[in-house]
Design a protein around this motif. Sequence first.
Motif, PDB file in Angstrom:
ATOM      1  N   VAL A  17      -9.143  -8.425 -20.433  1.00  0.00           N
ATOM      2  CA  VAL A  17      -8.755  -9.734 -20.158  1.00  0.00           C
ATOM      3  C   VAL A  17      -7.263  -9.562 -19.548  1.00  0.00           C
ATOM      4  CG1 VAL A  17      -7.445 -11.429 -21.631  1.00  0.00           C
ATOM      5  CG2 VAL A  17      -9.706 -10.685 -22.453  1.00  0.00           C
ATOM      6  N   ILE A  18      -7.116 -10.590 -18.603  1.00  0.00           N
ATOM      7  CA  ILE A  18      -5.741 -10.450 -17.809  1.00  0.00           C
ATOM      8  C   ILE A  18      -4.941 -11.699 -18.575  1.00  0.00           C
ATOM      9  CG2 ILE A  18      -4.916 -10.814 -15.649  1.00  0.00           C
ATOM     10  CD1 ILE A  18      -7.754 -10.112 -14.434  1.00  0.00           C
ATOM     11  N   VAL A  19      -3.597 -11.235 -18.846  1.00  0.00           N
ATOM     12  CA  VAL A  19      -2.627 -12.247 -19.402  1.00  0.00           C
ATOM     13  C   VAL A  19      -1.522 -12.247 -18.310  1.00  0.00           C
ATOM     14  CG1 VAL A  19      -1.329 -12.926 -21.387  1.00  0.00           C
ATOM     15  CG2 VAL A  19      -3.361 -11.964 -21.779  1.00  0.00           C
ATOM     16  N   ASP A  20      -1.319 -13.439 -17.772  1.00  0.00           N
ATOM     17  CA  ASP A  20      -0.150 -13.642 -16.918  1.00  0.00           C
ATOM     18  C   ASP A  20       0.087 -15.218 -16.687  1.00  0.00           C
ATOM     19  OD1 ASP A  20       1.614 -11.650 -14.716  1.00  0.00           O
ATOM     20  OD2 ASP A  20       1.487 -14.052 -14.004  1.00  0.00           O
ATOM     21  N   ASP A  21       1.448 -15.594 -16.627  1.00  0.00           N
ATOM     22  CA  ASP A  21       1.568 -17.060 -16.464  1.00  0.00           C
ATOM     23  C   ASP A  21       1.517 -17.452 -15.052  1.00  0.00           C
ATOM     24  OD1 ASP A  21       3.675 -15.697 -15.711  1.00  0.00           O
ATOM     25  OD2 ASP A  21       5.228 -17.282 -16.506  1.00  0.00           O
ATOM     26  N   HIS A  22       1.125 -16.705 -14.040  1.00  0.00           N
ATOM     27  CA  HIS A  22       1.009 -17.314 -12.772  1.00  0.00           C
ATOM     28  C   HIS A  22      -0.479 -17.160 -12.428  1.00  0.00           C
ATOM     29  CE1 HIS A  22       5.060 -16.129 -12.747  1.00  0.00           C
ATOM     30  NE2 HIS A  22       5.414 -17.130 -12.112  1.00  0.00           N
ATOM     31  N   ALA A  23      -1.124 -18.341 -12.424  1.00  0.00           N
ATOM     32  CA  ALA A  23      -2.645 -18.301 -11.884  1.00  0.00           C
ATOM     33  C   ALA A  23      -3.044 -17.411 -10.513  1.00  0.00           C
ATOM     34  CB  ALA A  23      -2.910 -19.622 -11.767  1.00  0.00           C
ATOM     35  N   MET A  24      -2.028 -17.497  -9.721  1.00  0.00           N
ATOM     36  CA  MET A  24      -2.373 -16.879  -8.326  1.00  0.00           C
ATOM     37  C   MET A  24      -2.285 -15.333  -8.612  1.00  0.00           C
ATOM     38  SD  MET A  24      -0.470 -18.792  -5.279  1.00  0.00           S
ATOM     39  CE  MET A  24      -1.061 -17.838  -3.973  1.00  0.00           C
ATOM     40  N   PHE A  25      -1.407 -14.688  -9.348  1.00  0.00           N
ATOM     41  CA  PHE A  25      -1.428 -13.424  -9.935  1.00  0.00           C
ATOM     42  C   PHE A  25      -2.756 -12.927 -10.390  1.00  0.00           C
ATOM     43  CE2 PHE A  25      -0.535  -9.608 -12.385  1.00  0.00           C
ATOM     44  CZ  PHE A  25      -0.139  -8.802 -11.205  1.00  0.00           C
ATOM     45  N   ARG A  26      -3.035 -13.808 -11.611  1.00  0.00           N
ATOM     46  CA  ARG A  26      -4.267 -13.390 -12.313  1.00  0.00           C
ATOM     47  C   ARG A  26      -5.589 -13.408 -11.394  1.00  0.00           C
ATOM     48  NH1 ARG A  26      -2.455 -17.627 -15.650  1.00  0.00           N
ATOM     49  NH2 ARG A  26      -4.228 -18.752 -15.060  1.00  0.00           N
ATOM     50  N   SER A  27      -5.486 -14.158 -10.501  1.00  0.00           N
ATOM     51  CA  SER A  27      -6.640 -14.271  -9.551  1.00  0.00           C
ATOM     52  C   SER A  27      -6.473 -13.120  -8.514  1.00  0.00           C
ATOM     53  CB  SER A  27      -6.441 -15.541  -8.462  1.00  0.00           C
ATOM     54  OG  SER A  27      -7.646 -15.689  -7.521  1.00  0.00           O
ATOM     55  N   GLY A  28      -5.424 -12.776  -8.100  1.00  0.00           N
ATOM     56  CA  GLY A  28      -5.250 -11.571  -7.275  1.00  0.00           C
ATOM     57  C   GLY A  28      -5.984 -10.270  -7.935  1.00  0.00           C
ATOM     58  N   VAL A  29      -5.281 -10.039  -9.476  1.00  0.00           N
ATOM     59  CA  VAL A  29      -5.880  -8.958 -10.078  1.00  0.00           C
ATOM     60  C   VAL A  29      -7.231  -8.896 -10.310  1.00  0.00           C
ATOM     61  CG1 VAL A  29      -5.526  -7.937 -12.362  1.00  0.00           C
ATOM     62  CG2 VAL A  29      -3.581  -8.721 -11.313  1.00  0.00           C
ATOM     63  N   ARG A  30      -7.897 -10.282 -10.834  1.00  0.00           N
ATOM     64  CA  ARG A  30      -9.463 -10.168 -10.891  1.00  0.00           C
ATOM     65  C   ARG A  30      -9.958  -9.712  -9.656  1.00  0.00           C
ATOM     66  NH1 ARG A  30     -13.229 -13.578 -13.809  1.00  0.00           N
ATOM     67  NH2 ARG A  30     -11.743 -14.465 -15.076  1.00  0.00           N
ATOM     68  N   HIS A  31      -9.725 -10.176  -8.356  1.00  0.00           N
ATOM     69  CA  HIS A  31     -10.243  -9.838  -7.208  1.00  0.00           C
ATOM     70  C   HIS A  31     -10.085  -8.226  -6.966  1.00  0.00           C
ATOM     71  CE1 HIS A  31     -10.149  -9.090  -2.921  1.00  0.00           C
ATOM     72  NE2 HIS A  31     -11.009 -10.015  -2.898  1.00  0.00           N
ATOM     73  N   ASP A  32      -9.042  -7.720  -7.109  1.00  0.00           N
ATOM     74  CA  ASP A  32      -8.746  -6.477  -7.002  1.00  0.00           C
ATOM     75  C   ASP A  32      -9.365  -5.452  -7.752  1.00  0.00           C
ATOM     76  OD1 ASP A  32      -7.295  -6.967  -4.705  1.00  0.00           O
ATOM     77  OD2 ASP A  32      -5.310  -6.606  -5.508  1.00  0.00           O
ATOM     78  N   VAL A  33      -9.634  -5.961  -9.229  1.00  0.00           N
ATOM     79  CA  VAL A  33     -10.141  -4.752  -9.999  1.00  0.00           C
ATOM     80  C   VAL A  33     -11.750  -5.355 -10.541  1.00  0.00           C
ATOM     81  CG1 VAL A  33      -8.033  -4.166 -10.986  1.00  0.00           C
ATOM     82  CG2 VAL A  33      -9.140  -5.991 -12.143  1.00  0.00           C
ATOM     83  N   GLY A  34     -12.068  -6.519 -10.227  1.00  0.00           N
ATOM     84  CA  GLY A  34     -13.262  -7.235 -10.634  1.00  0.00           C
ATOM     85  C   GLY A  34     -14.477  -6.508 -10.133  1.00  0.00           C
ATOM     86  N   PRO A  35     -14.499  -5.751  -9.038  1.00  0.00           N
ATOM     87  CA  PRO A  35     -15.781  -4.938  -8.770  1.00  0.00           C
ATOM     88  C   PRO A  35     -15.993  -3.597  -9.662  1.00  0.00           C
ATOM     89  CG  PRO A  35     -14.228  -5.409  -7.007  1.00  0.00           C
ATOM     90  CD  PRO A  35     -13.303  -6.036  -7.949  1.00  0.00           C
ATOM     91  N   PHE A  36     -14.831  -3.314 -10.474  1.00  0.00           N
ATOM     92  CA  PHE A  36     -14.982  -2.091 -11.141  1.00  0.00           C
ATOM     93  C   PHE A  36     -14.873  -2.284 -12.768  1.00  0.00           C
ATOM     94  CE2 PHE A  36     -12.386  -1.466  -7.128  1.00  0.00           C
ATOM     95  CZ  PHE A  36     -13.526  -0.996  -6.403  1.00  0.00           C
ATOM     96  N   VAL A  37     -14.447  -3.382 -13.035  1.00  0.00           N
ATOM     97  CA  VAL A  37     -14.298  -3.767 -14.304  1.00  0.00           C
ATOM     98  C   VAL A  37     -15.028  -5.054 -14.889  1.00  0.00           C
ATOM     99  CG1 VAL A  37     -12.265  -2.493 -14.778  1.00  0.00           C
ATOM    100  CG2 VAL A  37     -12.441  -5.012 -14.368  1.00  0.00           C
ATOM    101  N   THR A  38     -15.305  -5.508 -15.942  1.00  0.00           N
ATOM    102  CA  THR A  38     -15.763  -6.736 -16.277  1.00  0.00           C
ATOM    103  C   THR A  38     -14.458  -7.859 -16.850  1.00  0.00           C
ATOM    104  OG1 THR A  38     -18.071  -5.888 -16.656  1.00  0.00           O
ATOM    105  CG2 THR A  38     -17.392  -8.081 -17.624  1.00  0.00           C
ATOM    106  N   VAL A  39     -14.170  -8.502 -16.083  1.00  0.00           N
ATOM    107  CA  VAL A  39     -12.976  -9.303 -16.655  1.00  0.00           C
ATOM    108  C   VAL A  39     -13.716 -10.661 -17.537  1.00  0.00           C
ATOM    109  CG1 VAL A  39     -11.151 -11.077 -15.968  1.00  0.00           C
ATOM    110  CG2 VAL A  39     -11.889  -9.078 -14.618  1.00  0.00           C
TER     111      VAL A  39
END
Length: 223
Positions: A17-39
């Motif tokens: 689970v990704i917790v951050d108050d900036h939607a763009m940062f959450r999107s960036g993290v999801r994009h970068d780690v998404g191929p290797f974990v399940t968000v």
Amino acid sequence: MTDEKATPAATAQRRVVIVDDHAMFRSGVRHDVGPFVTVVGEGEDVKTAVEAITKTLPDVVLLDVHIPGGGGVAVIKEVLAEHPDVRFLALSVSDAAEDVIGIIRAGARGYVTKSISASELVDAIERVASGDAVFSPRLAGFVLDAFSGAIDISEIDEELDKLSQREREVLRLIARGYAYKEIAKELFISIKTVETHVSSVLRKLQLSNRHQLTRWATDRRLV
């Protein structure tokens, strides 16, 4: 964060689970780690974070320290009270000692800054999920100093943890004698926004006026 060195096999089954108050940062993290974990969820403040975490019970929560509603510490305390097996990895722009010690004392298993590469973050998620403690090199020193007595943990103020990063900035400027108009200019925000932040700080710290706020900040050497 972009890095091609991460190994998908290592963390393919980890639920995050990704917790951050900036939607763009959450999107960036999801994009970068998404191929290797399940968000499996996201949160933008304490309420939505707790809801996402308790609903999905992930292996690791990537948690920003300063989020609306009480900060990362509030999320950890509320979740661990009911679900002690959930593991938290702080992911923050802040490298302040009080933030590091405060979030670790609350129960996080690690603390890394947002300058971390994608491959390093994937590795950190796997290590925390496996039970290890993970810290960016400089931040590890804060933790070691705290345990050795070089930093007095009793001085890490839980009241300060309640304030957002912006509220802390406003607090310091108020304590230095800045007028609302000067604070607005310094922080590139409106005077009304300054007033809103000051009211929030007074409420969270249970203070009544600017004089008490200045004394509170001075006593804690924040000025």
